[in-house]
Structure formats: structure tokens, C-alpha cells
Design an enzyme around this catalytic site. Structure first.
Site, PDB file in Angstrom:
ATOM      1  N   ASP A   1      -2.594  -1.899   9.435  1.00  7.50           N
ATOM      2  CA  ASP A   1      -2.883  -1.887   8.196  1.00  7.50           C
ATOM      3  C   ASP A   1      -3.294  -3.213   7.477  1.00  7.50           C
ATOM      4  OD1 ASP A   1      -1.604   0.614   8.173  1.00  7.50           O
ATOM      5  OD2 ASP A   1       0.459  -0.175   7.889  1.00  7.50           O
TER       6      ASP A   1
ATOM      7  N   LYS B   1       0.661  -0.997  -0.086  1.00  6.30           N
ATOM      8  CA  LYS B   1       0.013   0.032   0.120  1.00  6.30           C
ATOM      9  C   LYS B   1       0.861   1.265   0.058  1.00  6.30           C
ATOM     10  CE  LYS B   1       1.045   1.263   4.346  1.00  6.30           C
ATOM     11  NZ  LYS B   1       1.506   2.659   4.693  1.00  6.30           N
TER      12      LYS B   1
HETATM   13  O1  C5P Z   1      -0.382  -1.402  14.110  1.00  7.37           O
HETATM   14  P1  C5P Z   1       0.953  -1.816  13.750  1.00  7.37           P
HETATM   15  O2  C5P Z   1       1.398  -3.157  14.524  1.00  7.37           O
HETATM   16  O3  C5P Z   1       1.267  -2.120  12.407  1.00  7.37           O
HETATM   17  O4  C5P Z   1       1.783  -0.768  14.534  1.00  7.37           O
HETATM   18  C1  C5P Z   1       3.226  -0.693  14.525  1.00  7.37           C
HETATM   19  C2  C5P Z   1       3.749   0.525  15.501  1.00  7.37           C
HETATM   20  O5  C5P Z   1       3.561   1.639  15.006  1.00  7.37           O
HETATM   21  C3  C5P Z   1       2.773   0.660  16.762  1.00  7.37           C
HETATM   22  O6  C5P Z   1       3.417  -0.331  17.897  1.00  7.37           O
HETATM   23  C4  C5P Z   1       3.016   1.928  17.299  1.00  7.37           C
HETATM   24  O7  C5P Z   1       4.239   2.145  17.470  1.00  7.37           O
HETATM   25  C5  C5P Z   1       2.738   2.724  15.661  1.00  7.37           C
HETATM   26  N1  C5P Z   1       1.663   3.079  15.213  1.00  7.37           N
HETATM   27  C6  C5P Z   1       1.025   4.276  15.979  1.00  7.37           C
HETATM   28  N2  C5P Z   1      -0.239   4.571  15.539  1.00  7.37           N
HETATM   29  C7  C5P Z   1      -0.710   3.986  14.689  1.00  7.37           C
HETATM   30  C8  C5P Z   1      -0.268   2.945  13.966  1.00  7.37           C
HETATM   31  C9  C5P Z   1       1.058   2.405  14.319  1.00  7.37           C
HETATM   32  O8  C5P Z   1       1.600   4.761  16.760  1.00  7.37           O
HETATM   33  N3  C5P Z   1      -1.956   4.407  14.216  1.00  7.37           N
END
Ligand code: C5P
Length: 326
Positions: free
Chosen positions: A159, A19
Site C-alpha cells: 500500500d 486509505k
Molecule cells: O505488503 P504488505 O507488507 O503490506 O503485506 C502485509 C501482509 O499482508 C503480507 O505479508 C501478506 O501476508 C498479506 N498480503 C497478501 N496479499 C497482498 C497484500 C498483502 O497476502 N496483495
């Protein structure tokens, strides 16, 4: 590790797209540490293929293929990137979550053919998780409802639901609440990869460091973007591209400024960082223009470069091998 051979020869292969974020609006961190987002996702023609087969234990094999993920030949097979990914992989977590959701005891061998950059800001791990959910749902004949798949996807990562959906969609919440958007464009992006990955939490941390008082407006979707997408006009879209994580990523990796400049020097309509980076995206007006920009970047010494169309479909089964006919 040795495995007793199982007598189930079936394999299912599912393809999942990378993406890009056409707009990535970020707010101040919530109580759970995640940042509220108002984003527009677009799935692009760069894919990981995930193949699953029944096995007596969870195993993950990662093959790095294609110009954006190729590793130097000297990479040590036990400490190299593929080995790291095999030790702790979101695809295995996805498989275990699906099995637990249905209350079944099952495991699988998962092979991931990666073309999406690793830690590149293009949601490659999320693509693998989404692909694994769909592949194992088919292999195990579970018929999981779409809402349940989206729910499991959201638990795996912000995502992951979008990787299931594909096309072009808005993302709110922490990115996991997705709604399809009308997109009549036939867009072309040139993707400029990077030798080193970038940690998403580190970039969000740099974003917070830029806003120590937490005084950040709530993110909102720009009203002009849906109109540009419905119109399909690349010049209109170029003027609207915006990534609120870009400045923070440049704080962590100042060298990325030169990569962004290289995209403009090669004649792109506009450049921006992909998600939390370090991948850089160059928007082009059509396929011929994308070829010219790719050639220009290669002449300037950038070799991790590919031109990709968008939008493309979300995860989909590409092969179902029922084993030999007896
Ligand atoms: O959701 P995901 O595991 O992909 O997120 C990875 C990291 O990115 C999270 O642990 C967080 O530190 C950060 N993140 C965030 N806010 C979001 C998405 C991700 O702070 N909306």
C-alpha cells in the site's frame, strides 16, 4: 540511550493520509504468497504527521493522537502500543532503504504523530513509510526521482506507493501498481475505529481457508466504478462498494458484524470493512449527513468515530524548519 547533540537544527514534517478501498478484489495466492488484487484506493482526510531531523542513530518516537488511536491511561509506557511501534517501525525501514539506495551513511530521529488506526486496515504504517521517504529525501536534499520513490515504496509494502500518490487510484499486482483515476466526488466517510487491531496476514489466511482448493476467479476492477467516481454520485457509489476480505475478517472477528449494523442503523448510505479491518467505514451523502451519522453512532455508544472527507492529497511537506536565522 544518550546522544551527543548534533548541530543541525533542521526538521521536515510530512503529512500522509489513510486509505480506504472502494473495491477490494482478491485472487488466489501467488507463488510468493501474496494475493493478486484489483482494488480502487481512495485517500481520506485522516493523517499521520512524520517529522525527521538529522541524528547520529536511528530513533523512532510515536505519539498516539486523536479519537481513533487514543490509548487507555493505564497503558504501560514500556509495553503499550506506542512502545511496540517504536521498537519495530516501518518508517525506520523506509529511512534505511532510502539511505542504502543513495549509498549514504546517515540516520535520523523520526517522530510520528499518529491519527490513523494502528493495524486498522487503513494503511497507517504504509502512510508513515511513504511520509518518511519524502521527508528524508527533502532533509538530505536527495532529489530522488518519482519512479525511484515509487519503486522503494513498493519494496516497503503493497500500500505504500498509493500513500505517495493519494487521490483516487486503481491498484493491481499485489496492490503496488497504482494508476490515478478521475474522481469528481466530494465524498464523506464516517470512520468507526476499534479498540483492538487485526492482523492483515491472519485475514488473508482466513480468506484462503474459505477457498481451500484455490478456486478463486482472477480479480478485476468493476467497470461501473470509474463512472460513479467521475459522476460524483454517492448513491451510485454506495451500490458498488465491495470488499472481498470482509467475510474473511468476520470469520476472525465476528463482533465486527454488529459494528457494520451500527453504521446502517445510524443512517449511512452503505457500510463496509476498511481493507482487512477492523475499521468500519460508513458512506454518507454529504458533510451534514456525516455529522448526523457520527452523532447517531456516538449515541449508540461508539466513541472511536470521526467523519472525514475524500479524496485528499497523498504525502506532502507541511513544514520545513530551517532552524533559527542567525
Ligand atoms: O505488503 P504488505 O507488507 O503490506 O503485506 C502485509 C501482509 O499482508 C503480507 O505479508 C501478506 O501476508 C498479506 N498480503 C497478501 N496479499 C497482498 C497484500 C498483502 O497476502 N496483495
Amino acid at each position: 540511550m544518550s546522544h551527543a547533540p548534533l548541530h543541525d537544527p533542521r526538521t521536515v514534517t510530512v503529512r500522509a493520509p489513510a486509505k480506504v478501498n472502494l473495491h477490494l478484489g482478491v485472487g488466489a495466492p501467488r507463488a510468493d504468497g501474496f494475493h493478486p488484487l484489483a482494488t480502487v484506493y481512495q485517500a481520506v482526510g485522516l493523517y499521520d504527521d512524520v517529522t525527521v531531523s538529522a541524528w547520529d542513530d536511528w530513533t523512532v518516537r510515536v505519539l498516539l493522537e486523536g479519537p481513533l488511536v487514543e490509548q487507555p491511561e493505564r497503558a504501560d509506557p514500556t509495553t503499550g502500543l506506542a512502545a511496540q511501534l517504536e521498537r519495530d517501525n516501518i518508517a525506520e525501514r523506509a529511512g534505511r532503504l532510502l539511505a542504502a539506495h543513495h549509498g549514504i551513511e546517515a540516520a535520523a530521529a523520526i517522530t510520528i504523530r499518529k491519527s490513523i488506526p494502528v493495524a486498522g486496515g487503513m494503511a497507517g504504517g504504509s502512510a508513515d513509510a511513504a511520509a518518511t521517504l519524502v521527508a528524508l529525501d527533502r532533509l538530505w536534499d536527495l532529489g530522488t526521482a518519482d519512479e525511484d520513490l515509487l519503486d522503494l515504496a513498493a519494496r516497503l509494502g503493497s500500500d505504500v506507493p498509493f500513500a505517495l500518490l493519494g487521490g483516487t487510484a486503481s491498484g493491481t499486482g499485489r496492490g503496488e501498481v497504482v494508476e490515478p483515476l478521475l474522481d469528481r466526488g466530494a465524498w464523506w466517510w464516517v470512520v468507526i475505529g476499534n479498540e483492538r487491531g487485526l492482523s492483515t496476514p491472519a485475514v488473508y489466511g482466513a480468506f484462503d481457508a474459505r477457498h481451500p482448493t484455490g478456486d478463486v476467479p482472477d480479480p478485476a476492477l468493476p467497470t461501473a466504478l470509474p463512472a460513479a467516481l467521475a459522476d460524483g454520485d454517492p448513491v451510485m457509489l454506495a451500490a458498488l462498494l465491495d470488499n472481498h476480505l470482509q467475510a474473511a475478517a468476520l470469520d476472525v472477528r465476528p463482533d465486527l458484524a454488529a459494528t457494520l449494523d451500527a453504521g446502517l442503523d445510524a443512517g449511512a448510505l452503505q457500510v463496509l470493512l476498511s481493507g482487512s479491518g477492523p475499521t468500519v467505514l460508513a458512506l454518507c451523502s454529504d458533510a451534514d449527513h456525516a455529522r448526523e451519522v457520527t452523532a447517531g453512532l456516538q449515541r449508540a455508544g461508539h466513541h472511536r468515530v470521526v467523519a472525514v472527507p475524500a479524496p485528499v492529497a497523498g504525502v506532502h511537506v507541511v513544514e520545513y524548519d530551517g532552524g533559527p536565522v542567525r
